[in-house]
Design a protein around this motif. Structure first.
Motif, PDB file in Angstrom:
ATOM      1  N   ARG A   1     -15.318 -60.798  23.662  1.00 44.38           N
ATOM      2  CA  ARG A   1     -14.265 -61.341  24.317  1.00 44.38           C
ATOM      3  C   ARG A   1     -12.909 -61.771  23.340  1.00 44.38           C
ATOM      4  O   ARG A   1     -11.717 -61.393  24.223  1.00 44.38           O
ATOM      5  CB  ARG A   1     -14.835 -62.667  25.104  1.00 44.38           C
ATOM      6  CG  ARG A   1     -15.794 -62.028  26.231  1.00 44.38           C
ATOM      7  CD  ARG A   1     -16.083 -63.500  27.283  1.00 44.38           C
ATOM      8  NE  ARG A   1     -16.785 -64.560  26.382  1.00 44.38           N
ATOM      9  CZ  ARG A   1     -17.348 -65.582  27.399  1.00 44.38           C
ATOM     10  NH1 ARG A   1     -17.525 -65.439  28.615  1.00 44.38           N
ATOM     11  NH2 ARG A   1     -18.115 -66.410  26.545  1.00 44.38           N
ATOM     12  N   ALA A   2     -13.080 -62.198  22.382  1.00 45.71           N
ATOM     13  CA  ALA A   2     -12.047 -62.425  21.712  1.00 45.71           C
ATOM     14  C   ALA A   2     -11.290 -61.164  21.085  1.00 45.71           C
ATOM     15  O   ALA A   2      -9.960 -61.154  21.228  1.00 45.71           O
ATOM     16  CB  ALA A   2     -12.618 -62.980  20.234  1.00 45.71           C
ATOM     17  N   ALA A   3     -11.943 -59.994  20.975  1.00 47.18           N
ATOM     18  CA  ALA A   3     -11.394 -58.871  20.680  1.00 47.18           C
ATOM     19  C   ALA A   3     -10.668 -58.542  21.835  1.00 47.18           C
ATOM     20  O   ALA A   3      -9.361 -58.108  21.667  1.00 47.18           O
ATOM     21  CB  ALA A   3     -12.462 -57.851  20.419  1.00 47.18           C
ATOM     22  N   ALA A   4     -11.241 -58.605  23.086  1.00 42.69           N
ATOM     23  CA  ALA A   4     -10.299 -58.091  24.096  1.00 42.69           C
ATOM     24  C   ALA A   4      -9.005 -59.072  24.497  1.00 42.69           C
ATOM     25  O   ALA A   4      -7.833 -58.498  24.614  1.00 42.69           O
ATOM     26  CB  ALA A   4     -11.202 -58.281  25.652  1.00 42.69           C
ATOM     27  N   GLU A   5      -9.000 -60.368  23.864  1.00 46.43           N
ATOM     28  CA  GLU A   5      -7.861 -61.063  24.047  1.00 46.43           C
ATOM     29  C   GLU A   5      -6.912 -60.869  22.822  1.00 46.43           C
ATOM     30  O   GLU A   5      -5.816 -60.848  23.041  1.00 46.43           O
ATOM     31  CB  GLU A   5      -8.499 -62.472  23.994  1.00 46.43           C
ATOM     32  CG  GLU A   5      -7.244 -63.638  24.002  1.00 46.43           C
ATOM     33  CD  GLU A   5      -7.758 -65.206  24.154  1.00 46.43           C
ATOM     34  OE1 GLU A   5      -6.952 -65.935  23.752  1.00 46.43           O
ATOM     35  OE2 GLU A   5      -9.011 -65.154  24.107  1.00 46.43           O
ATOM     36  N   THR A   6      -7.369 -60.866  21.826  1.00 45.75           N
ATOM     37  CA  THR A   6      -6.516 -60.651  20.484  1.00 45.75           C
ATOM     38  C   THR A   6      -6.050 -59.156  20.511  1.00 45.75           C
ATOM     39  O   THR A   6      -4.631 -58.827  20.133  1.00 45.75           O
ATOM     40  CB  THR A   6      -7.420 -60.619  19.386  1.00 45.75           C
ATOM     41  OG1 THR A   6      -7.825 -61.918  19.134  1.00 45.75           O
ATOM     42  CG2 THR A   6      -6.580 -60.447  17.946  1.00 45.75           C
ATOM     43  N   PHE A   7      -6.640 -57.953  20.972  1.00 41.32           N
ATOM     44  CA  PHE A   7      -6.173 -56.818  20.733  1.00 41.32           C
ATOM     45  C   PHE A   7      -5.797 -56.228  21.955  1.00 41.32           C
ATOM     46  O   PHE A   7      -5.038 -55.023  22.011  1.00 41.32           O
ATOM     47  CB  PHE A   7      -7.271 -55.873  19.847  1.00 41.32           C
ATOM     48  CG  PHE A   7      -7.579 -56.360  18.607  1.00 41.32           C
ATOM     49  CD1 PHE A   7      -6.681 -56.734  17.679  1.00 41.32           C
ATOM     50  CD2 PHE A   7      -9.058 -56.860  18.378  1.00 41.32           C
ATOM     51  CE1 PHE A   7      -7.152 -57.128  16.352  1.00 41.32           C
ATOM     52  CE2 PHE A   7      -9.371 -57.334  17.048  1.00 41.32           C
ATOM     53  CZ  PHE A   7      -8.312 -57.543  16.064  1.00 41.32           C
ATOM     54  N   ALA A   8      -6.313 -56.683  23.024  1.00 41.41           N
ATOM     55  CA  ALA A   8      -6.015 -56.481  24.287  1.00 41.41           C
ATOM     56  C   ALA A   8      -5.772 -54.719  24.785  1.00 41.41           C
ATOM     57  O   ALA A   8      -6.741 -53.953  24.786  1.00 41.41           O
ATOM     58  CB  ALA A   8      -4.849 -57.186  24.845  1.00 41.41           C
TER      59      ALA A   8
ATOM     60  N   LEU B   1     -15.233 -54.358  16.517  1.00 38.60           N
ATOM     61  CA  LEU B   1     -14.682 -55.577  17.286  1.00 38.60           C
ATOM     62  C   LEU B   1     -14.141 -56.597  16.699  1.00 38.60           C
ATOM     63  O   LEU B   1     -13.228 -57.165  17.041  1.00 38.60           O
ATOM     64  CB  LEU B   1     -15.797 -55.963  18.106  1.00 38.60           C
ATOM     65  CG  LEU B   1     -16.534 -55.303  18.984  1.00 38.60           C
ATOM     66  CD1 LEU B   1     -17.752 -55.859  19.767  1.00 38.60           C
ATOM     67  CD2 LEU B   1     -15.726 -54.730  20.312  1.00 38.60           C
ATOM     68  N   VAL B   2     -14.796 -56.644  15.488  1.00 35.74           N
ATOM     69  CA  VAL B   2     -14.116 -57.988  14.642  1.00 35.74           C
ATOM     70  C   VAL B   2     -12.851 -57.525  13.815  1.00 35.74           C
ATOM     71  O   VAL B   2     -12.086 -58.550  13.360  1.00 35.74           O
ATOM     72  CB  VAL B   2     -15.194 -58.602  13.636  1.00 35.74           C
ATOM     73  CG1 VAL B   2     -16.366 -59.003  14.197  1.00 35.74           C
ATOM     74  CG2 VAL B   2     -15.540 -57.471  12.390  1.00 35.74           C
ATOM     75  N   THR B   3     -12.491 -56.328  13.664  1.00 33.70           N
ATOM     76  CA  THR B   3     -11.429 -55.703  12.989  1.00 33.70           C
ATOM     77  C   THR B   3     -10.339 -55.460  13.754  1.00 33.70           C
ATOM     78  O   THR B   3      -8.963 -55.401  13.553  1.00 33.70           O
ATOM     79  CB  THR B   3     -11.631 -54.875  11.882  1.00 33.70           C
ATOM     80  OG1 THR B   3     -12.152 -53.598  12.450  1.00 33.70           O
ATOM     81  CG2 THR B   3     -12.709 -55.191  10.907  1.00 33.70           C
ATOM     82  N   GLY B   4     -10.403 -54.852  15.020  1.00 34.08           N
ATOM     83  CA  GLY B   4      -9.648 -54.135  15.874  1.00 34.08           C
ATOM     84  C   GLY B   4      -9.351 -52.745  15.598  1.00 34.08           C
ATOM     85  O   GLY B   4      -8.227 -51.995  16.153  1.00 34.08           O
ATOM     86  N   ALA B   5     -10.258 -51.903  14.697  1.00 31.98           N
ATOM     87  CA  ALA B   5     -10.044 -50.637  14.364  1.00 31.98           C
ATOM     88  C   ALA B   5     -10.596 -49.750  15.571  1.00 31.98           C
ATOM     89  O   ALA B   5     -11.207 -50.368  16.271  1.00 31.98           O
ATOM     90  CB  ALA B   5     -11.020 -50.339  13.031  1.00 31.98           C
ATOM     91  N   THR B   6      -9.862 -48.613  15.487  1.00 30.50           N
ATOM     92  CA  THR B   6     -10.067 -47.739  16.843  1.00 30.50           C
ATOM     93  C   THR B   6     -11.204 -46.758  16.283  1.00 30.50           C
ATOM     94  O   THR B   6     -11.089 -46.178  15.056  1.00 30.50           O
ATOM     95  CB  THR B   6      -8.794 -46.818  17.178  1.00 30.50           C
ATOM     96  OG1 THR B   6      -7.798 -47.901  17.306  1.00 30.50           O
ATOM     97  CG2 THR B   6      -9.162 -45.886  18.283  1.00 30.50           C
ATOM     98  N   LEU B   7     -12.276 -46.852  17.016  1.00 32.21           N
ATOM     99  CA  LEU B   7     -13.537 -46.231  16.634  1.00 32.21           C
ATOM    100  C   LEU B   7     -13.562 -44.404  17.155  1.00 32.21           C
ATOM    101  O   LEU B   7     -12.906 -44.505  18.484  1.00 32.21           O
ATOM    102  CB  LEU B   7     -14.593 -46.824  16.864  1.00 32.21           C
ATOM    103  CG  LEU B   7     -15.357 -47.771  15.651  1.00 32.21           C
ATOM    104  CD1 LEU B   7     -14.369 -48.706  15.164  1.00 32.21           C
ATOM    105  CD2 LEU B   7     -16.546 -48.028  16.090  1.00 32.21           C
ATOM    106  N   TYR B   8     -13.941 -43.445  16.675  1.00 30.41           N
ATOM    107  CA  TYR B   8     -14.053 -42.218  17.060  1.00 30.41           C
ATOM    108  C   TYR B   8     -15.590 -41.857  16.922  1.00 30.41           C
ATOM    109  O   TYR B   8     -15.946 -41.457  15.897  1.00 30.41           O
ATOM    110  CB  TYR B   8     -13.436 -41.204  16.303  1.00 30.41           C
ATOM    111  CG  TYR B   8     -11.782 -41.407  16.453  1.00 30.41           C
ATOM    112  CD1 TYR B   8     -11.231 -40.632  17.180  1.00 30.41           C
ATOM    113  CD2 TYR B   8     -10.957 -42.458  15.938  1.00 30.41           C
ATOM    114  CE1 TYR B   8      -9.960 -40.653  17.514  1.00 30.41           C
ATOM    115  CE2 TYR B   8      -9.777 -42.460  16.073  1.00 30.41           C
ATOM    116  CZ  TYR B   8      -8.822 -41.748  16.814  1.00 30.41           C
ATOM    117  OH  TYR B   8      -7.754 -41.861  16.761  1.00 30.41           O
ATOM    118  N   PRO B   9     -16.575 -42.102  17.957  1.00 26.99           N
ATOM    119  CA  PRO B   9     -17.792 -41.818  17.876  1.00 26.99           C
ATOM    120  C   PRO B   9     -17.943 -40.245  17.753  1.00 26.99           C
ATOM    121  O   PRO B   9     -17.484 -39.590  18.619  1.00 26.99           O
ATOM    122  CB  PRO B   9     -18.571 -42.529  19.212  1.00 26.99           C
ATOM    123  CG  PRO B   9     -17.164 -42.686  20.130  1.00 26.99           C
ATOM    124  CD  PRO B   9     -16.079 -42.835  19.418  1.00 26.99           C
TER     125      PRO B   9
END
Length: 508
Positions: A15-22, A224-232
């Motif tokens: 939830r914090a990530a969605a708010e911070t990095f939106a 989630l904690v850093t806001g990095a973009t992940l490529y699975p």
């Protein structure tokens, strides 16, 4: 230091990530992208769908699928619904997954039916009646429901609640379920991200399988904690990895040593521009020094990666030690770094032993598991009364606190009365030109008790391998047998399955 999300539970971090990095992109898979806000929305609806199926807080959910955005949603929704995640190896058979379901009394099984041309649903149904299950769903057809008051369920999750049960690789026996609390899963992801300097501008290629701590905790949760973009990435293909790095300008690429040795052996770094990678993190019980040197070296001999970091971890403690970005090339190439924040390390040797004596590595601290699922005896054997986890790894710690793993206790063999640590032999042979991969095991010998057998992948001869060993090793360490093979058997985490290399009683 990189700013990270401060929440102590997985739902709180999400939830914090969605708010911070939106509206920042959280995931990219083929032509699909998902923002952090989108991710939260999908997780909320899936968690509500789980609840409608009958999943309650505290229930276990097994996720059996390859890396994908859908895997991420399925797993995070388990936490959001108050449950405990049980990731299953994507290459497991139906019998193996049925065993995990039965042992965890899982209420829901999420699978990828048709992966690798198999019918996972039929396999698991044929393996067991699975009395605890209320339903089985496909990861690409997750339940979808109006969230309702699902946020209240997520808010009720506490930092000390069990977040996940990760089963050990089972290379030496039946896998055991290591339980971690939310505060531990989040804390280790945060520490790893901060030490690696991972930030919201990074593009992070996740080759490590999500069912493994390296992919799930150091991948998904760190994102989630850093806001990095992940490529699975669902399966490892060296050409695909190189092409993705080049086209997407990937900046962070963690992986087992086999990932990087495969890239170098295939020569894809000479055909693709991999210069965008600024951080590579690799870890294993033993890491070939020559591999680290080549990762740092300039092309075409190496990968020219700016920051190569080594680390040591295990399912029971995830990340124990890690090199820092300002440490020397020699330290990175020859050690696994110092204990991460919240962790302690020591070497178990007899009183009065000379400084630098190798012994079993013991670790203690915040990342050490809560215990093994339903196995207090195994838990007590692994974690002593003072809280020290006995790792089974042999190593040394220098004056600066840097750990050097020399081998596994179980891999050591005795030849003519002398202890031989295969990893030392492997490090020497790995430097021989034409050797791409190597593993050494002890095999029975009528005269010496045990002798070494080297399994070598590469364009070399048996005689060249033996000559190299004789030049650089004491006689009792020199393998008496060499076999040139096409590939070493490894699990999906990159660990060599030495049990498959050791001869059976009939063969010996």
């Amino acid at each position: 230091m990189t700013d990270t999300i401060p929440a102590a539970t997985i739902p709180g971090v999400l939830r914090a990530a969605a708010e911070t990095f939106a509206d920042r992109v959280a995931y990219v898979e083929d032509d699909q992208t998902l923002t952090f806000s989108d991710l939260l929305s999908r997780v909320r609806r899936t968690a509500a769908g789980y609840r409608d199926l009958g999943v309650s807080p505290g229930d276990r959910v097994v996720v059996w699928a390859p890396n994908s955005i859908d895997w991420v949603v399925a797993a995070l929704a388990v936490s959001y619904a108050g449950g405990a995640l049980v990731p299953a190896n994507s290459r497991y058979t139906g019998h193996e997954v049925a065993d995990l379901v039965d042992r965890t009394s899982a209420r829901l099984l999420v699978l990828a039916d048709g992966f690798l041309g198999r019918s996972q649903r039929e396999e698991v149904s044929a393996a067991s009646s699975l009395p605890s299950l209320i339903d089985t769903v496909d990861v690409h057809e997750l339940p979808d429901a109006e969230p309702g008051d699902i946020d209240e369920v997520a808010s009720a999750v506490r930092p000390d609640d069990v977040a996940d049960i990760l089963f050990t690789s089972g290379t030496t026996g039946q896998p055991k379920g290591a339980m971690s609390a939310h505060r531990q899963t989040v804390g280790v992801a945060r520490a790893w991200g901060e030490l690696g300097g991972v930030h919201a501008g990074d593009r992070y290629l996740v080759v490590n399988p999500f069912f493994h701590a390296f992919g799930y905790k150091v991948g998904i949760i760190t994102g989630l904690v850093t806001g990095a973009t992940l490529y699975p990435l669902a399966t490892f293909d060296v050409e695909q990895v190189a092409a993705l790095v080049e086209s997407e300008q990937i900046t962070v690429l963690p992986g087992a040593p086999a990932i990087f040795s495969s890239i170098l052996a295939a020569g894809v770094h000479t055909r693709h521009d991999l210069s965008s990678i600024r951080l590579a993190v690799t870890g294993a019980a033993v890491i070939p020094v020559v591999l680290i040197e080549r990762m740092r070296a300039a092309a075409p001999d190496g990968l020219a990666i700016e920051q190569v970091v080594t680390a040591f971890g295990m399912t029971e403690a995830v990340v124990v030690t890690m090199c820092r970005g300002d440490e020397s090339a020699e330290t990175v190439a020859t050690s696994c770094g110092r204990a991460v924040p919240g962790m302690e390390t020591r070497i178990d040797v007899p009183d009065g032993a000379p400084e630098g004596t190798a012994g079993e590595l013991l670790v203690r601290g915040e990342n050490v598991m809560l215990g093994y699922l339903d196995d207090p005896a195994a838990t007590a054997e692994a974690i002593d009364a003072d809280g020290w986890l006995h790792t089974g790894d042999v190593g040394t710690i220098d004056a600066d606190g840097n750990l050097r793993i020399t081998d596994r206790l179980k891999d050591m063999y005795i030849s003519g009365g002398f202890n031989v640590y295969p990893a030392e032999v492997e490090q020497v042979l790995a430097r021989l030109e034409g050797v791409y991969d190597v593993a050494v095991v002890g095999v029975p010998d009528d005269r010496l008790g045990e002798v070494g057998r080297a399994y070598v992948v590469g364009s070399v001869t048996e005689d060249a391998v033996l000559e190299c060993a004789r030049e650089r090793l004491a006689n009792y360490k020199v393998p008496r047998q060499v076999e040139i093979i096409e590939a070493l058997p490894r699990n999906l985490a990159g660990k060599v399955l030495k049990n498959e290399l050791r001869p059976t009683s009939e063969e010996s």
